[in-house]
Motif scaffolding. Sequence first.
Motif, PDB file in Angstrom:
ATOM      1  N   MET A   1       0.832  -1.179   0.000  1.00  0.00           N
ATOM      2  CA  MET A   1       0.000   0.000   0.000  1.00  0.00           C
ATOM      3  C   MET A   1       0.879   1.245   0.000  1.00  0.00           C
ATOM      4  O   MET A   1       1.893   1.305   0.663  1.00  0.00           O
ATOM      5  CB  MET A   1      -0.883   0.023   1.247  1.00  0.00           C
ATOM      6  CG  MET A   1      -2.205  -0.666   0.989  1.00  0.00           C
ATOM      7  SD  MET A   1      -3.237  -0.899   2.400  1.00  0.00           S
ATOM      8  CE  MET A   1      -3.762   0.639   2.854  1.00  0.00           C
ATOM      9  N   THR A   2       0.400   2.217  -0.696  1.00  0.00           N
ATOM     10  CA  THR A   2       1.144   3.463  -0.760  1.00  0.00           C
ATOM     11  C   THR A   2       0.624   4.412   0.310  1.00  0.00           C
ATOM     12  O   THR A   2      -0.488   4.253   0.813  1.00  0.00           O
ATOM     13  CB  THR A   2       0.976   4.116  -2.148  1.00  0.00           C
ATOM     14  OG1 THR A   2      -0.383   4.465  -2.307  1.00  0.00           O
ATOM     15  CG2 THR A   2       1.438   3.179  -3.255  1.00  0.00           C
ATOM     16  N   PRO A   3       1.413   5.426   0.674  1.00  0.00           N
ATOM     17  CA  PRO A   3       0.932   6.400   1.666  1.00  0.00           C
ATOM     18  C   PRO A   3      -0.322   7.117   1.192  1.00  0.00           C
ATOM     19  O   PRO A   3      -1.173   7.487   1.989  1.00  0.00           O
ATOM     20  CB  PRO A   3       2.099   7.363   1.835  1.00  0.00           C
ATOM     21  CG  PRO A   3       3.301   6.651   1.344  1.00  0.00           C
ATOM     22  CD  PRO A   3       2.822   5.640   0.340  1.00  0.00           C
ATOM     23  N   GLN A   4      -0.451   7.300  -0.127  1.00  0.00           N
ATOM     24  CA  GLN A   4      -1.637   7.982  -0.645  1.00  0.00           C
ATOM     25  C   GLN A   4      -2.896   7.149  -0.403  1.00  0.00           C
ATOM     26  O   GLN A   4      -3.943   7.684  -0.051  1.00  0.00           O
ATOM     27  CB  GLN A   4      -1.469   8.261  -2.148  1.00  0.00           C
ATOM     28  CG  GLN A   4      -2.616   8.993  -2.776  1.00  0.00           C
ATOM     29  CD  GLN A   4      -2.755  10.412  -2.221  1.00  0.00           C
ATOM     30  OE1 GLN A   4      -1.793  11.016  -1.804  1.00  0.00           O
ATOM     31  NE2 GLN A   4      -3.971  10.906  -2.203  1.00  0.00           N
ATOM     32  N   SER A   5      -2.809   5.843  -0.544  1.00  0.00           N
ATOM     33  CA  SER A   5      -3.988   5.001  -0.338  1.00  0.00           C
ATOM     34  C   SER A   5      -4.380   4.978   1.139  1.00  0.00           C
ATOM     35  O   SER A   5      -5.563   4.881   1.470  1.00  0.00           O
ATOM     36  CB  SER A   5      -3.739   3.590  -0.866  1.00  0.00           C
ATOM     37  OG  SER A   5      -2.694   2.981  -0.124  1.00  0.00           O
ATOM     38  N   GLU A   7      -4.042   7.529   3.211  1.00  0.00           N
ATOM     39  CA  GLU A   7      -4.742   8.796   3.431  1.00  0.00           C
ATOM     40  C   GLU A   7      -6.144   8.757   2.853  1.00  0.00           C
ATOM     41  O   GLU A   7      -7.084   9.275   3.455  1.00  0.00           O
ATOM     42  CB  GLU A   7      -3.945   9.948   2.810  1.00  0.00           C
ATOM     43  CG  GLU A   7      -2.662  10.261   3.524  1.00  0.00           C
ATOM     44  CD  GLU A   7      -1.896  11.375   2.858  1.00  0.00           C
ATOM     45  OE1 GLU A   7      -2.476  12.097   2.030  1.00  0.00           O
ATOM     46  OE2 GLU A   7      -0.700  11.518   3.171  1.00  0.00           O
ATOM     47  N   ASP A   8      -6.301   8.131   1.699  1.00  0.00           N
ATOM     48  CA  ASP A   8      -7.629   8.022   1.102  1.00  0.00           C
ATOM     49  C   ASP A   8      -8.560   7.189   1.974  1.00  0.00           C
ATOM     50  O   ASP A   8      -9.745   7.516   2.144  1.00  0.00           O
ATOM     51  CB  ASP A   8      -7.540   7.404  -0.295  1.00  0.00           C
ATOM     52  CG  ASP A   8      -6.889   8.342  -1.300  1.00  0.00           C
ATOM     53  OD1 ASP A   8      -6.855   9.560  -1.016  1.00  0.00           O
ATOM     54  OD2 ASP A   8      -6.415   7.852  -2.344  1.00  0.00           O
ATOM     55  N   GLU A   9      -8.033   6.110   2.550  1.00  0.00           N
ATOM     56  CA  GLU A   9      -8.862   5.254   3.409  1.00  0.00           C
ATOM     57  C   GLU A   9      -9.277   6.002   4.686  1.00  0.00           C
ATOM     58  O   GLU A   9     -10.427   5.928   5.115  1.00  0.00           O
ATOM     59  CB  GLU A   9      -8.083   3.978   3.775  1.00  0.00           C
ATOM     60  CG  GLU A   9      -8.875   3.013   4.635  1.00  0.00           C
ATOM     61  CD  GLU A   9     -10.132   2.509   3.938  1.00  0.00           C
ATOM     62  OE1 GLU A   9     -11.111   2.222   4.674  1.00  0.00           O
ATOM     63  OE2 GLU A   9     -10.172   2.408   2.706  1.00  0.00           O
ATOM     64  N   VAL A  10      -8.351   6.736   5.262  1.00  0.00           N
ATOM     65  CA  VAL A  10      -8.671   7.519   6.459  1.00  0.00           C
ATOM     66  C   VAL A  10      -9.719   8.570   6.115  1.00  0.00           C
ATOM     67  O   VAL A  10     -10.683   8.798   6.870  1.00  0.00           O
ATOM     68  CB  VAL A  10      -7.391   8.169   7.037  1.00  0.00           C
ATOM     69  CG1 VAL A  10      -7.730   9.172   8.120  1.00  0.00           C
ATOM     70  CG2 VAL A  10      -6.458   7.095   7.579  1.00  0.00           C
ATOM     71  N   TRP A  11      -9.577   9.189   4.974  1.00  0.00           N
ATOM     72  CA  TRP A  11     -10.554  10.206   4.554  1.00  0.00           C
ATOM     73  C   TRP A  11     -11.934   9.587   4.359  1.00  0.00           C
ATOM     74  O   TRP A  11     -12.940  10.153   4.752  1.00  0.00           O
ATOM     75  CB  TRP A  11     -10.063  10.887   3.281  1.00  0.00           C
ATOM     76  CG  TRP A  11     -10.982  11.937   2.785  1.00  0.00           C
ATOM     77  CD1 TRP A  11     -11.787  11.865   1.698  1.00  0.00           C
ATOM     78  CD2 TRP A  11     -11.234  13.201   3.382  1.00  0.00           C
ATOM     79  NE1 TRP A  11     -12.513  13.005   1.569  1.00  0.00           N
ATOM     80  CE2 TRP A  11     -12.197  13.845   2.593  1.00  0.00           C
ATOM     81  CE3 TRP A  11     -10.742  13.852   4.502  1.00  0.00           C
ATOM     82  CZ2 TRP A  11     -12.680  15.119   2.895  1.00  0.00           C
ATOM     83  CZ3 TRP A  11     -11.220  15.108   4.788  1.00  0.00           C
ATOM     84  CH2 TRP A  11     -12.168  15.738   4.002  1.00  0.00           C
ATOM     85  N   ARG A  12     -12.010   8.397   3.751  1.00  0.00           N
ATOM     86  CA  ARG A  12     -13.305   7.716   3.569  1.00  0.00           C
ATOM     87  C   ARG A  12     -13.948   7.391   4.921  1.00  0.00           C
ATOM     88  O   ARG A  12     -15.153   7.511   5.078  1.00  0.00           O
ATOM     89  CB  ARG A  12     -13.115   6.449   2.749  1.00  0.00           C
ATOM     90  CG  ARG A  12     -12.969   6.702   1.276  1.00  0.00           C
ATOM     91  CD  ARG A  12     -13.016   5.407   0.473  1.00  0.00           C
ATOM     92  NE  ARG A  12     -12.179   5.588  -0.699  1.00  0.00           N
ATOM     93  CZ  ARG A  12     -10.931   5.152  -0.847  1.00  0.00           C
ATOM     94  NH1 ARG A  12     -10.364   4.442   0.106  1.00  0.00           N
ATOM     95  NH2 ARG A  12     -10.250   5.406  -1.939  1.00  0.00           N
TER      96      ARG A  12
END
Length: 160
Positions: A1-5, A7-12
């Motif tokens: 997993m990348t750091p961007q994914s 952050e996206d999961e936390v945002w969701r």
Amino acid sequence: MTPQSDEDEVWRQIVASFNDTAERDSADQPWPDSENLPAEPTRRVVKPPEGEPGEDDDLPRDGADDSTGEGSEDEEAEEGHFVPPPPPPLPKLDLVTKLAWVALFGGPAYLLVAAMASWHMEGWALFTAVAAFIGGFVALVVRMGDGPPNDSGWDDGAVL
């Protein structure tokens, strides 16, 4: 997993739980002991019974005979009361300054009263009122002076 994914999961998760109510009770939350305040003892003010007027008027009231060991309420109230000194007197104005102030406010006041009363104003009256306003303003600005005060003494601090 990348750091961007991540952050996206936390945002969701944040967006999904936006309208949810808090399920935990506040009693379940731990409260640190360092946040607790020590209990202060309640203060009780005992007033002496009021007797006949003039009964003990000759005795000084210094609070030494209080049963609580504190001063009277009047002394406590006077302790924090600040009475400012009387202001210095206003400076005396000379005749030119007085006339400048009268012209500054008198010209527009005359125009306002004349307009509200629907008076017919001649051209010379309009010119005089406007000239009085402008002349009073200019006279006050010219007489204002921008130098140091005369009473500052020989050491007037830093001059930049």
